[in-house]
Scaffold this motif. Structure first.
Motif, PDB file in Angstrom:
ATOM      1  N   ILE A 342      16.158  40.782  24.457  1.00 58.59           N
ATOM      2  CA  ILE A 342      15.215  40.818  23.333  1.00 58.59           C
ATOM      3  C   ILE A 342      15.731  41.779  22.284  1.00 58.59           C
ATOM      4  CG2 ILE A 342      12.863  41.334  22.594  1.00 58.59           C
ATOM      5  CD1 ILE A 342      11.947  40.668  25.421  1.00 58.59           C
ATOM      6  N   ALA A 343      15.994  41.265  21.106  1.00 61.45           N
ATOM      7  CA  ALA A 343      16.456  42.112  20.013  1.00 61.45           C
ATOM      8  C   ALA A 343      15.301  42.265  19.039  1.00 61.45           C
ATOM      9  CB  ALA A 343      17.646  41.456  19.326  1.00 61.45           C
ATOM     10  N   SER A 344      14.829  43.499  18.894  1.00 61.46           N
ATOM     11  CA  SER A 344      13.619  43.696  18.095  1.00 61.46           C
ATOM     12  C   SER A 344      13.872  44.574  16.877  1.00 61.46           C
ATOM     13  CB  SER A 344      12.551  44.342  18.979  1.00 61.46           C
ATOM     14  OG  SER A 344      11.443  44.690  18.202  1.00 61.46           O
ATOM     15  N   ASP A 345      13.166  44.258  15.807  1.00 62.77           N
ATOM     16  CA  ASP A 345      13.108  45.166  14.657  1.00 62.77           C
ATOM     17  C   ASP A 345      12.424  46.443  15.100  1.00 62.77           C
ATOM     18  OD1 ASP A 345      14.114  43.404  12.879  1.00 62.77           O
ATOM     19  OD2 ASP A 345      12.190  42.799  12.017  1.00 62.77           O
ATOM     20  N   LYS A 346      12.593  47.454  14.324  1.00 59.97           N
ATOM     21  CA  LYS A 346      11.913  48.695  14.676  1.00 59.97           C
ATOM     22  C   LYS A 346      10.561  48.806  13.972  1.00 59.97           C
ATOM     23  CE  LYS A 346      13.294  52.456  12.604  1.00 59.97           C
ATOM     24  NZ  LYS A 346      12.115  52.819  11.786  1.00 59.97           N
ATOM     25  N   THR A 347      10.636  48.778  12.631  1.00 59.19           N
ATOM     26  CA  THR A 347       9.468  49.154  11.857  1.00 59.19           C
ATOM     27  C   THR A 347       8.328  48.159  12.034  1.00 59.19           C
ATOM     28  OG1 THR A 347      11.025  50.064  10.319  1.00 59.19           O
ATOM     29  CG2 THR A 347       8.758  49.900   9.564  1.00 59.19           C
ATOM     30  N   GLY A 348       7.224  48.661  12.532  1.00 57.79           N
ATOM     31  CA  GLY A 348       6.047  47.817  12.671  1.00 57.79           C
ATOM     32  C   GLY A 348       5.959  47.119  14.015  1.00 57.79           C
ATOM     33  N   THR A 349       7.096  46.914  14.668  1.00 57.02           N
ATOM     34  CA  THR A 349       7.072  46.207  15.952  1.00 57.02           C
ATOM     35  C   THR A 349       7.148  47.246  17.075  1.00 57.02           C
ATOM     36  OG1 THR A 349       8.336  44.504  14.841  1.00 57.02           O
ATOM     37  CG2 THR A 349       8.108  44.292  17.211  1.00 57.02           C
ATOM     38  N   LEU A 686       0.977  37.396  16.638  1.00 56.41           N
ATOM     39  CA  LEU A 686      -0.196  37.473  15.768  1.00 56.41           C
ATOM     40  C   LEU A 686      -0.579  38.916  15.467  1.00 56.41           C
ATOM     41  CD1 LEU A 686      -2.297  34.581  17.318  1.00 56.41           C
ATOM     42  CD2 LEU A 686      -0.946  34.554  15.232  1.00 56.41           C
ATOM     43  N   ASP A 687      -0.139  39.849  16.325  1.00 59.81           N
ATOM     44  CA  ASP A 687      -0.471  41.251  16.073  1.00 59.81           C
ATOM     45  C   ASP A 687       0.763  42.094  15.755  1.00 59.81           C
ATOM     46  OD1 ASP A 687       0.779  41.170  18.477  1.00 59.81           O
ATOM     47  OD2 ASP A 687      -0.836  42.102  19.625  1.00 59.81           O
ATOM     48  N   ASP A 688       1.903  41.438  15.559  1.00 65.00           N
ATOM     49  CA  ASP A 688       3.164  42.119  15.195  1.00 65.00           C
ATOM     50  C   ASP A 688       3.672  43.074  16.279  1.00 65.00           C
ATOM     51  OD1 ASP A 688       2.823  40.800  12.847  1.00 65.00           O
ATOM     52  OD2 ASP A 688       3.070  42.544  11.543  1.00 65.00           O
ATOM     53  N   LYS A 689       3.101  43.046  17.484  1.00 65.11           N
ATOM     54  CA  LYS A 689       3.447  44.094  18.453  1.00 65.11           C
ATOM     55  C   LYS A 689       4.519  43.655  19.437  1.00 65.11           C
ATOM     56  CE  LYS A 689      -0.999  46.393  18.517  1.00 65.11           C
ATOM     57  NZ  LYS A 689      -2.209  46.547  19.315  1.00 65.11           N
ATOM     58  N   PHE A 690       5.376  44.586  19.780  1.00 69.17           N
ATOM     59  CA  PHE A 690       6.433  44.321  20.747  1.00 69.17           C
ATOM     60  C   PHE A 690       5.847  43.937  22.107  1.00 69.17           C
ATOM     61  CE2 PHE A 690       9.415  45.633  24.021  1.00 69.17           C
ATOM     62  CZ  PHE A 690      10.543  44.970  23.595  1.00 69.17           C
ATOM     63  N   THR A 691       4.766  44.617  22.469  1.00 67.97           N
ATOM     64  CA  THR A 691       4.148  44.362  23.772  1.00 67.97           C
ATOM     65  C   THR A 691       3.785  42.878  23.930  1.00 67.97           C
ATOM     66  OG1 THR A 691       3.334  46.561  23.692  1.00 67.97           O
ATOM     67  CG2 THR A 691       2.246  45.153  25.252  1.00 67.97           C
ATOM     68  N   THR A 692       3.465  42.237  22.809  1.00 64.53           N
ATOM     69  CA  THR A 692       3.143  40.807  22.861  1.00 64.53           C
ATOM     70  C   THR A 692       4.359  39.985  23.294  1.00 64.53           C
ATOM     71  OG1 THR A 692       1.515  41.179  21.159  1.00 64.53           O
ATOM     72  CG2 THR A 692       2.198  38.906  21.469  1.00 64.53           C
ATOM     73  N   ILE A 693       5.548  40.438  22.918  1.00 64.29           N
ATOM     74  CA  ILE A 693       6.749  39.711  23.352  1.00 64.29           C
ATOM     75  C   ILE A 693       6.875  39.837  24.864  1.00 64.29           C
ATOM     76  CG2 ILE A 693       9.250  39.437  23.078  1.00 64.29           C
ATOM     77  CD1 ILE A 693       9.090  40.983  20.488  1.00 64.29           C
ATOM     78  N   GLU A 694       6.660  41.056  25.329  1.00 67.04           N
ATOM     79  CA  GLU A 694       6.779  41.275  26.778  1.00 67.04           C
ATOM     80  C   GLU A 694       5.772  40.390  27.517  1.00 67.04           C
ATOM     81  OE1 GLU A 694       4.926  42.620  30.116  1.00 67.04           O
ATOM     82  OE2 GLU A 694       4.436  44.116  28.590  1.00 67.04           O
ATOM     83  N   ARG A 695       4.551  40.310  26.983  1.00 67.18           N
ATOM     84  CA  ARG A 695       3.536  39.491  27.639  1.00 67.18           C
ATOM     85  C   ARG A 695       3.889  38.006  27.568  1.00 67.18           C
ATOM     86  NH1 ARG A 695      -1.426  40.388  25.172  1.00 67.18           N
ATOM     87  NH2 ARG A 695      -0.714  42.445  24.586  1.00 67.18           N
ATOM     88  N   ALA A 696       4.486  37.623  26.443  1.00 69.55           N
ATOM     89  CA  ALA A 696       4.875  36.207  26.293  1.00 69.55           C
ATOM     90  C   ALA A 696       5.958  35.853  27.313  1.00 69.55           C
ATOM     91  CB  ALA A 696       5.364  35.946  24.877  1.00 69.55           C
ATOM     92  N   VAL A 697       6.887  36.778  27.542  1.00 70.51           N
ATOM     93  CA  VAL A 697       7.931  36.523  28.540  1.00 70.51           C
ATOM     94  C   VAL A 697       7.286  36.382  29.914  1.00 70.51           C
ATOM     95  CG1 VAL A 697       9.919  37.542  29.729  1.00 70.51           C
ATOM     96  CG2 VAL A 697       9.753  37.677  27.238  1.00 70.51           C
TER      97      VAL A 697
END
Ligand code: ATP
Length: 920
Positions: A342-349, A686-697
């Motif tokens: 997972i490659a994530s942006d920093k700002t906001g995510t 929908l909430d711009d959060k990194f944690t949502t990616i983890e939950r989606a995985v």
């Protein structure tokens, strides 16, 4: 006259538009009545009756229809020709029963398809694009299909133009119209009238539906919507949510077809075997095995697989949406489960994107700022001195920070709402803390140009006129700005020495090491000609840096835990940011993305220097990329994919779209992301959060796991059903007790019941199962691996074999006990049903039965109780006795069957648990 040949005033007049206030609600509905909705024709959904009838086209149903016809013929034959009323009525009931089961099955299929459709439509709805429009004097965001002719719209970089518009105001506006003209480069747009006839690509004062805004901003009046737009002329249909089958669906469709061939083979084999046993080819010999053949066909076709698969995927996708991860196509549900990188942006995510300037360095002085958040209250101190004169020394920096800025804050009952990007809001708040506001400054200054921020340039500028003096203010990444400057303001003098430059960069580094985001401000005087005609390249040169701000952007606390979970699940987490390398590393370390203070960081400039081969070598050990431009992201993804990594990548700006498209899972930000990135993504947070990616995985893995369990159970039970009949056919060749040779182990209707009720309902609820406890403890699955790999085939065959064998043994035992044929068949029937119900608890574990709490899945428990009780009831209710060929048994036999049927599952799972055997 065409729209582009008319002046903007003419257009405004023609459409009766109030350019300051936009349309009123009343005008909107009038316009909609007259010109229609802003929609292209969509593919029509099948009406309900068609969906219902579709269920009758399934191969299994066709087989059963054939069976009904045969039963009716046989009934007619018995009554009319043989005069055997009893046997005739039996056949008639059989036909009715089969028909009722087909109907139940069709209703189940119908219900499944309609719920899947509902979920899919809800997802589509969530996926609709939005646009900014002026209505009733207010700018608002509306779904694009609500746009009407005459609306005043505003488009900015990253937006789609959502209807055909005539621009009435533009600022450095550039638009890509490749979908209409084939021209990939951005076209500059303005409001000037074009007098001669112009091709689409030359109509520079027009915007066309479906184009992307790649730079600047434009305000326009909508002149055509929906089918009347240029896009409408060429587009046939649109599908907002991709519904093409996922790889898994393709695999399963293929598997089902293969199994149908096997089923066909088994049926032919049975008929041939029957004829050989009878020793002659006659109507009677065929008729005697026909019922068994039908039973076999029903038993061996895994008819539910494709339908259940698509509903499980769709419902999984809507569950993900509830968890704030909006998926765009069903295949992404699967891919997510295989994500390894997972490659994530920093700002906001990874960070909160709630920015506050906490210190700055300007005119050679260091300032500390108090007060967090957007409330414009706090003190600015220079070495403890907060006097006006001390702050005044930094005035140039503050002016630049506030003027070169498009944000604002809005007070609402003592709460301050940020309007605009948080980085800029932080500077606005800083200004307000010392009484400097943009609005007040612009009372005697005029803002004449804005060169918008781009994440490739990492700068933005404005040109301000005061009297006849023109000043360019630029702000941007300090290390970038320094290369566009010739000196640094220190004690009101421009210091051009190398030493001062080094000092400045040291200050920037110190801020960044403290995890602060840094932003420098510069300025220069320019001529009137430069002010109006200068290009970005010439203007943003030879600046004087007036200061640098250190902005805190706290990391999101919950991300640390998500990173830990992902590391545990062997998913690599990487930060790719436009920010400074030291800021990036400090935040990455705080979040656990890197452990080491000296972890390697690759900068965008270094990527630029590298060949693809060099980058390929580097990507495997790098977890932080800084000062990266969107173009670099594509290169990084491509190299990672060469390692076979299934890469998920986030992006928010318009230039991120190509990288998102190549990533296996492109992730866009739902709140801050542009429409273009959302459109190119597979997953929208929908909430711009990194944690949502983890939950989606995690959800992706769960859904895949559930599908796997479901398929395993479905095929195991099919194998058991087929074998129990086939073994009987081959070995029950002599009369045993009261039961004549060649009596089938199960009647056709028993098999039908098993297949459509007692097997289908529980296995369906496996699709809704909760996650297995250890789902994030194992590594990601190999995306190329078949769903039946890893001993799944052997597990299915071995378990199916023992279950089938036990059914036959139970039948044989009953025969030896002297039971009648219908009773022995009932024993076999219940052994099969209960065997399957025991097995379903085993199937829901990737390991063994003993590893999961059987009561976790409420639907499953309910389904098992329903199947168990109803299957018992059909053995004692006379009507079902007559139709299905069941018979009541003694109480002790019921109990025995209930427990004996658990043996294959308990013994095989037990041995597996004790000895760690994988093969079954
Ligand atoms: P990420 O890519 O993780 O979201 P980011 O938001 O820092 O990080 P960019 O938006 O590309 O990435 O910004 C890169 C740099 O440009 C920032 O570090 C900052 O110094 C500068 N910058 C950001 N926003 C602005 C702006 N509105 N005006 C001028 N400079 C800016």
């Amino acid at each position: 006259m065409k729209f582009y040949q008319q002046s903007k005033d003419k257009i405004i007049e023609q459409f009766n538009v109030d350019i300051q206030n936009g349309l009123t609600d009343e005008q909107v509905s009038q316009q909609r009545d007259e010109f229609g909705e802003n929609k292209l024709p969509e593919k029509k959904e099948d009406p309900y009756w068609k969906v219902f009838l579709k269920n009758f086209k399934e191969p299994i149903v066709i087989v059963l229809m054939g069976a009904i016809v045969l039963s009716l013929l046989s009934s007619f034959y018995s009554i009319q020709i043989e005069g055997n009323m009893e046997s005739g009525m039996e056949s008639l009931y059989e036909a009715i029963a089969i028909f009722v089961l087909i109907l139940i099955n069709a209703f189940l299929g119908f219900w499944q398809e309609i719920s899947a459709r509902k979920s899919l439509n809800a997802l589509k709805e969530m996926n609709t694009r939005h646009t900014t429009v002026l209505r009733n004097g207010q700018w608002e965001t509306i779904p694009v299909n609500e746009l009407v002719v005459g609306d005043v719209v505003s488009n900015t970089v990253g937006d789609f133009v959502e209807a055909d518009v005539r621009w009435v105001d533009t600022n450095e506006l550039q638009v890509i119209e490749a979908h209409l003209t084939g021209e990939a480069d951005a076209i500059e747009k303005d409001t000037k009238v074009i007098n001669e006839d112009a091709e689409l690509g030359d109509q520079t004062n027009m915007g066309f539906s479906g184009s992307t805004v790649s730079n600047g901003q434009g305000t326009g009046v909508v002149v055509a919507v929906g089918q009347d737009t240029e896009l409408g002329n060429i587009a046939q249909m649109i599908e907002s949510v991709e519904t093409k089958p996922s790889p898994l669906q393709n695999t399963v469709n293929k598997l089902t077809k293969t199994l149908m061939f096997v089923a066909g083979g088994v049926v032919v084999f049975t008929i041939v075997a029957g004829i050989i046993q009878a020793g002659e080819l006659s109507f009677d010999s065929i008729a005697s095995v026909l019922s068994t053949s039908i039973a076999l066909a029903v038993a061996s076709i895994p008819d539910a697989l494709p339908a259940v698969l698509s509903i499980v995927l769709t419902i999984g996708a809507s569950k993900m949406a509830k968890d704030k991860g909006l998926i765009k196509s069903l295949s992404s549900v699967e891919t997510l489960g295989a994500t390894s990188y997972i490659a994530s942006d920093k700002t906001g995510t990874l960070t909160k994107n709630e920015m506050t300037v906490v210190q700055y360095h300007a005119n050679g002085q260091d300032y500390k700022v108090t007060g967090l958040g957007y409330k414009p209250e706090g003190e600015i101190k220079n070495n403890g001195d907060s006097s006006d004169s001390s702050v005044e020394k930094s005035r140039n920096f503050l002016l630049g920070a506030v003027l070169c800025n498009e944000s604002a804050i809005q007070e609402n009952n003592g709460e301050y709402q940020p309007l605009g990007t948080p980085t800029e809001v932080a500077l606005t708040v800083l200004g307000r803390k010392v009484g400097i506001s943009r609005e007040e400054l612009l009372e005697n200054k005029e803002l004449i140009r804005t060169l918008p921020f781009s994440s490739s340039r990492k700068m933005m500028s404005v040109v301000v006129k005061e009297g006849d003096k023109y000043t360019l203010y630029t702000k941007g990444a300090p290390d970038v700005l320094v290369n566009h400057s010739y000196g640094i303001l220190k004690n009101d003098q421009v210091d051009t020495s190398e030493q001062e430059r080094t000092n400045f960069l040291t200050t920037v580094d110190e801020y960044a090491e403290g995890a602060l985001r840094t932003l420098a401000v510069g300025q220069k005087e320019i001529s009137e000609d430069e002010a109006t005609n200068g290009t970005v390249e010439t203007l943003e040169e030879d600046l004087v840096i007036t200061g640098v701000a250190g902005i805190i952007d706290p990391a999101r606390e919950e991300v640390k835990e998500s990173v830990r979970i992902l590391h545990n699940a062997q998913v690599e987490v990487v930060m790719i940011t436009g920010d400074h390398e030291k800021t990036a590393r400090a935040i990455a370390q705080e979040l656990g993305i890197v452990k080491d203070k000296n972890a390697p960081v690759i900068r965008g400039a270094e990527i630029e220097e590298m060949t693809d081969e060099e980058l390929f070598e580097k990507v495997k050990d790098t977890n932080v990329y800084a000062r990266v431009s969107p173009e670099h992201k594509q290169r990084i993804v491509k190299q990672l994919q060469k390692y076979g990594q299934i890469t998920a990548m986030t992006g928010d700006g318009v230039n991120d779209a190509p990288a998102l498209r190549i990533a296996d899972i492109g992730i866009a930000m739902g709140i801050t992301g542009t429409e273009v990135t959302k459109d190119s993504s597979d997953l929208v947070l929908l909430d711009d959060k990194f944690t949502t990616i983890e939950r989606a995985v995690e959800n992706g893995r769960t859904i895949y796991g559930n599908i796997k369990n479901f398929i395993r159970h479905e095929i195991t039970t099919n194998v058991a059903e087929v074998l129990s009949i086939l073994i009987g056919l081959l070995f029950f060749t002599q009369t045993v007790g009261h039961i004549p040779a060649a009596t089938p182990t199960l009647t056709a209707l028993m098999v039908l019941w098993v297949n459509m009720i007692s097997d289908a309902v529980p296995s369906f609820s496996l699709g809704y199962d909760v996650a297995e406890k250890n789902i994030m403890d194992d590594g990601p699955r190999d995306p190329n691996e078949s769903i039946l790999a890893n001993y799944t085939w052997s597990r299915v065959l071995i378990r199916g074999f023992f279950m089938g064998l036990l059914v036959y043994v139970a039948f044989l035992w009953a025969a030896h006990e002297g039971m009648a044929a219908d009773q022995a068949q009932t024993v076999a029937f219940l052994t099969l049903v209960y065997g399957q119900l025991w097995h379903v608890f085993d199937a829901r574990s990737s390991k063994t039965l003993f590893r999961r709490n059987p009561f976790e899945n409420k639907y499953l428990v309910a389904a098992v109780l329903f199947a168990g009780i109803s299957s018992f009831l059909v053995t004692i209710i006379p009507f079902f006795n007559l139709v299905m060929g069941t018979a009541p048994l003694e109480g002790s036999v019921y109990l025995m069957v209930l427990f004996i049927s658990a043996l294959p599952t308990l013994i095989l799972s037990g041995i597996k648990e004790l000895f760690g055997i994988k093969i079954w």
